[in-house]
Design an enzyme around this catalytic site. Structure first.
Site, short mmCIF file in Angstrom:
data_model
loop_
_atom_site.label_atom_id
_atom_site.label_comp_id
_atom_site.label_asym_id
_atom_site.label_seq_id
_atom_site.Cartn_x
_atom_site.Cartn_y
_atom_site.Cartn_z
N ASP A 103 0.83 -1.21 0.00
CA ASP A 103 0.00 0.00 0.00
C ASP A 103 0.86 1.26 0.00
O ASP A 103 2.00 1.23 0.46
CB ASP A 103 -0.86 0.08 1.28
CG ASP A 103 -1.86 -1.04 1.36
OD1 ASP A 103 -2.20 -1.61 0.31
OD2 ASP A 103 -2.29 -1.33 2.49
N1 URA Z 1 -1.34 -5.77 4.11
C1 URA Z 1 -1.75 -4.48 4.10
O1 URA Z 1 -2.74 -4.13 4.73
N2 URA Z 1 -1.04 -3.61 3.38
C2 URA Z 1 0.07 -3.94 2.67
O2 URA Z 1 0.67 -3.08 2.04
C3 URA Z 1 0.47 -5.27 2.69
C4 URA Z 1 -0.26 -6.17 3.43
#
Ligand code: URA
Length: 233
Positions: A103
Site C-alpha cells: 500500500d
Molecule cells: N497488508 C496491508 O494491509 N497492506 C500492505 O501493504 C500489505 C499487506
C-alpha cells in the site's frame, strides 16, 4: 536489424561461427522460410526457428530488493504523476516491475524484476510463501482477539487462511504478523476486524528474502543465493 548468425548467438543457441554452419546446412528458418544466405538480416518481429524450434534472444534477468518508503505507489506508471517505487530505482536499464504490491502507506521489502516466472513463483498462493509484517498498532490485542485473528477472518465474504500474530513490544505496542496470502490491504483490514489499527506497517520478509538493514528508500540487487531460492520455488 541484425545478421542472422549474430541473432542466433544472442539467443544462446551457439557461437556465430557455428551459426553460419547451421545456416548453410539449411537448419534455420525465418518466418517459415529456410534461409541459407549468409548476411540475412532479422528484426524483433521476425520468427526465427532453429531445427524447427523458435528461438528468442536471452534477456538479462535482474532482481532488485527495495525498502519501499511510505508515500509512494507500487506501480510502474501513474497517470496522476504521483511518486512511484520506480522513482527510487536508478542505474537499471532493464524494464523491471514490482512483484505484488505494498500500500501507499506501507513500507518495507518489495522485489522488482523482469523475470515473470520468478514473480509468479513468489506470488502464487500454491507456494504458501510467508510474508512477515511489523505493525505498530493502537493497543495490544486480548488473547481472544489473537485467537480470532489467527484462525482466519472473513474479508469480502471469504475467510483468510490461518495466520500468526506475535507481540514483539508492549510499549509501544508492536506486533509481528505472518500471512501467506496477498489480498488487498489484508493486514490492515484484519486488524480493523479486531477493533485495532495499524499506525505503521512494514514488511520485513517474503519467504527466505529478508529486508535486513537495507535503509528506507534504498535498493540492492539480490545475491546469487537469493536468486537460487526464488528459482527453487
Ligand atoms: N497488508 C496491508 O494491509 N497492506 C500492505 O501493504 C500489505 C499487506
Amino acid at each position: 536489424m541484425e545478421r542472422l548468425q549474430k541473432y542466433m548467438a544472442s539467443c544462446g543457441v551457439c557461437s556465430r561461427r557455428k551459426a553460419e554452419e547451421y545456416i548453410k546446412d539449411g537448419k534455420v528458418s525465418v518466418n517459415g522460410e529456410t534461409i541459407t544466405e549468409m548476411g540475412y538480416k532479422v528484426g524483433k518481429d521476425d520468427v526465427v526457428r532453429f531445427m524447427d524450434k523458435v528461438i528468442m534472444p536471452e534477456t538479462d534477468k535482474i532482481y532488485i530488493m527495495l525498502n519501499k518508503p511510505e508515500g509512494c505507489l507500487t506501480t510502474v506508471t501513474d497517470d496522476r504523476n504521483r511518486k512511484t517505487v520506480m522513482d527510487l530505482i536508478s542505474g537499471i536499464t532493464e524494464r523491471i516491475y514490482p512483484v505484488g504490491r505494498l500500500d501507499y502507506n506501507t513500507s518495507g521489502l518489495l522485489i522488482l524484476t523482469n523475470d515473470g516466472e520468478a514473480a509468479n513463483h513468489l506470488t502464487h498462493p500454491r507456494n504458501h510463501i510467508d510474508k512477515v509484517y511489523e505493525a505498530r498498532v493502537q493497543r495490544i490485542p486480548e488473547p481472544a482477539e489473537i485467537f480470532f485473528f489467527e484462525s482466519g477472518i472473513f474479508l469480502d465474504g471469504r475467510k483468510t487462511a490461518p495466520s500468526k500474530l506475535e507481540i514483539i513490544s508492549e510499549k509501544p505496542p508492536v506486533l509481528r504478523i505472518t500471512i501467506h496470502e496477498g489480498r488487498n490491504r489484508q493486514v490492515r483490514r484484519m486488524l480493523e476486524e479486531i477493533d485495532n489499527k495499524a499506525i505503521t506497517l512494514k514488511r520485513i520478509s517474503v519467504g527466505q528474502l529478508f529486508l535486513g538493514d537495507l535503509k528506507k528508500g534504498k535498493f540492492r540487487k539480490l545475491t546469487e543465493n537469493e536468486i537460487n531460492y526464488i528459482r527453487s520455488l
